[in-house]
Design a protein around this motif. Sequence first.
Motif, PDB file in Angstrom:
ATOM      1  N   ALA A  46       0.855  -1.196   0.000  1.00 47.98           N
ATOM      2  CA  ALA A  46       0.000   0.000   0.000  1.00 47.98           C
ATOM      3  C   ALA A  46       0.886   1.240   0.000  1.00 47.98           C
ATOM      4  O   ALA A  46       1.775   1.361   0.843  1.00 47.98           O
ATOM      5  N   PHE A  47       0.662   2.123  -0.948  1.00 51.53           N
ATOM      6  CA  PHE A  47       1.436   3.354  -1.082  1.00 51.53           C
ATOM      7  C   PHE A  47       0.500   4.534  -0.866  1.00 51.53           C
ATOM      8  O   PHE A  47      -0.620   4.550  -1.374  1.00 51.53           O
ATOM      9  N   ILE A  75      -5.191   5.963  -1.750  1.00 54.20           N
ATOM     10  CA  ILE A  75      -4.213   4.974  -1.338  1.00 54.20           C
ATOM     11  C   ILE A  75      -4.111   3.948  -2.463  1.00 54.20           C
ATOM     12  O   ILE A  75      -5.119   3.424  -2.933  1.00 54.20           O
ATOM     13  N   ASP A  76      -2.887   3.693  -2.907  1.00 53.90           N
ATOM     14  CA  ASP A  76      -2.631   2.720  -3.971  1.00 53.90           C
ATOM     15  C   ASP A  76      -2.359   1.371  -3.308  1.00 53.90           C
ATOM     16  O   ASP A  76      -1.299   1.170  -2.714  1.00 53.90           O
ATOM     17  N   ILE A  77      -3.329   0.466  -3.373  1.00 56.79           N
ATOM     18  CA  ILE A  77      -3.222  -0.838  -2.716  1.00 56.79           C
ATOM     19  C   ILE A  77      -3.121  -1.906  -3.793  1.00 56.79           C
ATOM     20  O   ILE A  77      -3.995  -1.997  -4.673  1.00 56.79           O
ATOM     21  N   ARG A  78      -2.061  -2.722  -3.705  1.00 59.40           N
ATOM     22  CA  ARG A  78      -1.841  -3.793  -4.672  1.00 59.40           C
ATOM     23  C   ARG A  78      -1.613  -5.101  -3.931  1.00 59.40           C
ATOM     24  O   ARG A  78      -0.971  -5.129  -2.890  1.00 59.40           O
ATOM     25  N   THR A  79      -2.138  -6.184  -4.485  1.00 55.18           N
ATOM     26  CA  THR A  79      -2.024  -7.505  -3.882  1.00 55.18           C
ATOM     27  C   THR A  79      -1.126  -8.380  -4.750  1.00 55.18           C
ATOM     28  O   THR A  79      -1.221  -8.345  -5.979  1.00 55.18           O
ATOM     29  N   PHE A  80      -0.280  -9.163  -4.082  1.00 57.75           N
ATOM     30  CA  PHE A  80       0.688 -10.009  -4.771  1.00 57.75           C
ATOM     31  C   PHE A  80       0.684 -11.417  -4.180  1.00 57.75           C
ATOM     32  O   PHE A  80       0.189 -11.640  -3.080  1.00 57.75           O
ATOM     33  N   ARG A  81       1.276 -12.321  -4.913  1.00 55.71           N
ATOM     34  CA  ARG A  81       1.552 -13.661  -4.410  1.00 55.71           C
ATOM     35  C   ARG A  81       3.037 -13.917  -4.586  1.00 55.71           C
ATOM     36  O   ARG A  81       3.679 -13.346  -5.469  1.00 55.71           O
ATOM     37  N   ILE A  82       3.598 -14.785  -3.769  1.00 56.04           N
ATOM     38  CA  ILE A  82       5.018 -15.107  -3.863  1.00 56.04           C
ATOM     39  C   ILE A  82       5.225 -16.050  -5.035  1.00 56.04           C
ATOM     40  O   ILE A  82       4.517 -17.058  -5.163  1.00 56.04           O
ATOM     41  N   VAL A  83       6.192 -15.737  -5.873  1.00 58.00           N
ATOM     42  CA  VAL A  83       6.517 -16.585  -7.008  1.00 58.00           C
ATOM     43  C   VAL A  83       7.714 -17.470  -6.673  1.00 58.00           C
ATOM     44  O   VAL A  83       7.712 -18.650  -6.969  1.00 58.00           O
TER      45      VAL A  83
END
Length: 103
Positions: free
Chosen positions: A9-10, A89-97
């Motif tokens: 989140a930025f 708020i810039d919220i981005r979701t990720f998964r571990i690669v």
Amino acid sequence: MAESVIVAAFLRGRAGKEKELVGRLQALVLASRSDPGVITYDLHQSTDDPAVWFLYERYESQEHLNRHMESAVLRSFLADAATLVDGKIDIRTFRIVTKLSGA
């Protein structure tokens, strides 16, 4: 086994609200770290622009993230964000690669 979820989140603090924002962010971090399923919840401040903040969050699963999204401290922060944050708020979701071995 559930896949962990990462949130980045930025946000940029609103001028004149710096102290209130950092206090609210620190309270959010402290409360969130004790939520079930939270692996990491860290607050970072930009070295180039002190008004820019970054939250790095890692959850055991999507279910744990969903529960966190309903927490009172997060809901309170988000309700007041318009007065504390410049823009959205810039919220981005990720998964571990990939992971380091042994991690």
